[in-house]
Design an enzyme around this catalytic site. Structure first.
Site, PDB file in Angstrom:
ATOM      1  N   SER A  29      48.072  37.676  47.569  1.00 11.28           N
ATOM      2  CA  SER A  29      49.265  38.341  48.108  1.00 11.28           C
ATOM      3  C   SER A  29      48.834  39.384  49.144  1.00 11.28           C
ATOM      4  O   SER A  29      49.661  39.869  49.923  1.00 11.28           O
ATOM      5  CB  SER A  29      50.074  38.996  46.989  1.00 11.28           C
ATOM      6  OG  SER A  29      49.224  39.738  46.129  1.00 11.28           O
TER       7      SER A  29
ATOM      8  N   ASP B 165      41.306  36.617  43.312  1.00  9.43           N
ATOM      9  CA  ASP B 165      42.140  35.432  43.523  1.00  9.43           C
ATOM     10  C   ASP B 165      41.466  34.533  44.554  1.00  9.43           C
ATOM     11  O   ASP B 165      41.130  34.987  45.652  1.00  9.43           O
ATOM     12  CB  ASP B 165      43.494  35.914  44.089  1.00  9.43           C
ATOM     13  CG  ASP B 165      44.644  35.019  43.705  1.00  9.43           C
ATOM     14  OD1 ASP B 165      44.415  34.012  43.007  1.00  9.43           O
ATOM     15  OD2 ASP B 165      45.780  35.346  44.095  1.00  9.43           O
TER      16      ASP B 165
ATOM     17  N   LYS C 150      40.835  33.823  39.763  1.00 12.14           N
ATOM     18  CA  LYS C 150      42.104  33.151  39.449  1.00 12.14           C
ATOM     19  C   LYS C 150      42.274  31.990  40.405  1.00 12.14           C
ATOM     20  O   LYS C 150      41.977  32.125  41.588  1.00 12.14           O
ATOM     21  CB  LYS C 150      43.279  34.125  39.580  1.00 12.14           C
ATOM     22  CG  LYS C 150      44.640  33.451  39.324  1.00 12.14           C
ATOM     23  CD  LYS C 150      45.766  34.449  39.220  1.00 12.14           C
ATOM     24  CE  LYS C 150      46.348  34.861  40.532  1.00 12.14           C
ATOM     25  NZ  LYS C 150      46.885  33.749  41.367  1.00 12.14           N
TER      26      LYS C 150
ATOM     27  N   GLU D 142      45.171  28.840  41.509  1.00 14.36           N
ATOM     28  CA  GLU D 142      46.534  28.331  41.366  1.00 14.36           C
ATOM     29  C   GLU D 142      46.517  26.826  41.109  1.00 14.36           C
ATOM     30  O   GLU D 142      45.689  26.103  41.655  1.00 14.36           O
ATOM     31  CB  GLU D 142      47.326  28.602  42.654  1.00 14.36           C
ATOM     32  CG  GLU D 142      47.612  30.060  42.897  1.00 14.36           C
ATOM     33  CD  GLU D 142      48.526  30.297  44.096  1.00 14.36           C
ATOM     34  OE1 GLU D 142      49.104  29.333  44.643  1.00 14.36           O
ATOM     35  OE2 GLU D 142      48.658  31.469  44.497  1.00 14.36           O
TER      36      GLU D 142
ATOM     37  N   GLU E  79      54.377  32.092  36.849  1.00 15.46           N
ATOM     38  CA  GLU E  79      55.180  32.769  37.876  1.00 15.46           C
ATOM     39  C   GLU E  79      56.499  32.027  38.089  1.00 15.46           C
ATOM     40  O   GLU E  79      56.519  30.809  38.328  1.00 15.46           O
ATOM     41  CB  GLU E  79      54.385  32.822  39.201  1.00 15.46           C
ATOM     42  CG  GLU E  79      55.161  33.488  40.323  1.00 15.46           C
ATOM     43  CD  GLU E  79      54.295  33.892  41.519  1.00 15.46           C
ATOM     44  OE1 GLU E  79      53.048  33.774  41.444  1.00 15.46           O
ATOM     45  OE2 GLU E  79      54.878  34.333  42.521  1.00 15.46           O
TER      46      GLU E  79
HETATM   47  O1  KIV Z   1      48.413  36.985  44.622  1.00 16.05           O
HETATM   48  C1  KIV Z   1      49.003  37.586  43.709  1.00 16.05           C
HETATM   49  O2  KIV Z   1      49.336  38.779  43.826  1.00 16.05           O
HETATM   50  C2  KIV Z   1      49.289  36.858  42.489  1.00 16.05           C
HETATM   51  C3  KIV Z   1      50.084  37.554  41.428  1.00 16.05           C
HETATM   52  C4  KIV Z   1      51.514  37.596  41.801  1.00 16.05           C
HETATM   53  C5  KIV Z   1      49.891  36.933  40.102  1.00 16.05           C
HETATM   54  O3  KIV Z   1      48.904  35.739  42.361  1.00 16.05           O
END
Ligand code: KIV
Length: 281
Positions: free
Chosen positions: A50, A88, A118, A120, A185
């Site tokens: 994000s 992420d 993380k 997706e 989400e």
């Molecule tokens: O990129 C992000 O901020 C996210 C969160 C919303 C879980 O993946």
């Protein structure tokens, strides 16, 4: 009240549901944000992709690169002492296969100091490869913003019997592959609660209702720093964007009217002769 753990680890986070504790996760993108979240006692700090939207100003998350993410992970690392730091993996960094995924994840751990990554989507084979390389993985299902074009926009997922069954099956496969937690989400609250009830690993919800084992919000949403979009699932705990603007307006006004800086905010040379007059009236 923060829990009593001195340092949050992956096994500690994984066992949170067994202890009946809810996990608190917040995103952060730089040193002061990481430090603020850590000092506030959150359990997990996520350097989310994000970043692309709330920090770099893109319309979606697709453009952010490995180098950009790494740069921000390193900054957040310097501010986080207690919380678990998760990086992420950006769009394109794990999509071509396990080798690329492992190589990029190792960079987050070795260069960025992340304790987990993380990813997706329903990609158990990538999760298994990362776990095989000793990189703990937080999985992410439901509205996965990296699939924005495939999904046709930022829309609630998992509605209807077929979509619901897909999320349930994917969640089970990701747990089986070794994920230590799962972000859900924008899915119906009843589906998130069902997933949470079936899995042993903790679920962390965002727009997924109160039945998850934890909750996450984006730093800029939580603090009112993101003005463009305000999803229904966001609760604003501050209006820092408005406050910052008002403060900068006051500064500009003080400069223009000569009220800033004052003598107390300036330096003198005690050896110099006193100056006659003032620069401003
Ligand atoms: O990129 C992000 O901020 C996210 C969160 C919303 C879980 O993946």
């Amino acid at each position: 009240m923060p829990n009593e753990a001195k340092k949050i680890t992956v096994p500690w986070a994984t066992a949170a549901p067994e202890r009946g504790e809810r996990l608190v996760m917040v995103t952060a993108y730089d040193y002061p944000q990481g430090r603020t979240a850590d000092e506030a006692g959150v359990d997990i700090v996520l350097v989310g992709d994000s970043l692309a939207m709330v920090v770099l100003g893109h319309a979606d998350t697709l453009a952010v690169t490995m180098e950009e993410m790494l740069h921000h992970v390193k900054a957040v690392r310097r501010g986080v002492e207690r919380a678990l730091l998760v990086a992420d993996m950006p769009y394109g960094s794990f999509h071509t296969g396990p080798d690329e995924a492992v190589a990029n994840a190792l960079r987050f751990v070795k260069e960025g100091g992340a304790q987990a990554v993380k990813i997706e989507g329903a990609r158990p084979e990538i999760v298994a490869a990362l776990v095989g390389a000793e990189v703990p993985v937080m999985a992410h299902l439901g509205l996965t913003p990296q699939s924005v074009h495939k999904l046709g926009g930022f829309k609630v997922q998992g509605r209807g019997a077929e979509a619901r069954a897909e999320v349930l099956a994917a969640a089970a496969a990701l747990e089986e592959a070794g994920a230590f937690s799962l972000v859900l989400e924008c899915v119906p609250a009843s589906l998130a609660a069902e997933v949470s009830g079936r899995l042993h690993i903790p679920t962390i919800g965002i727009g997924a209702g109160a039945g998850c084992d934890g909750q996450v919000l984006v730093y800029h949403d939580l603090l009112g720093l993101e003005q463009r979009i305000a999803p229904r699932f966001v609760r604003r705990y501050a209006e820092q964007g408005k406050e910052a603007r008002a403060a900068i307006e006051r500064f500009a006004d003080d400069v223009r009217t000569g009220r800033f800086p004052s003598p107390a905010e300036s330096f003198e040379d005690p050896t110099a002769a006193p100056q006659a007059g003032k620069l401003y009236g």
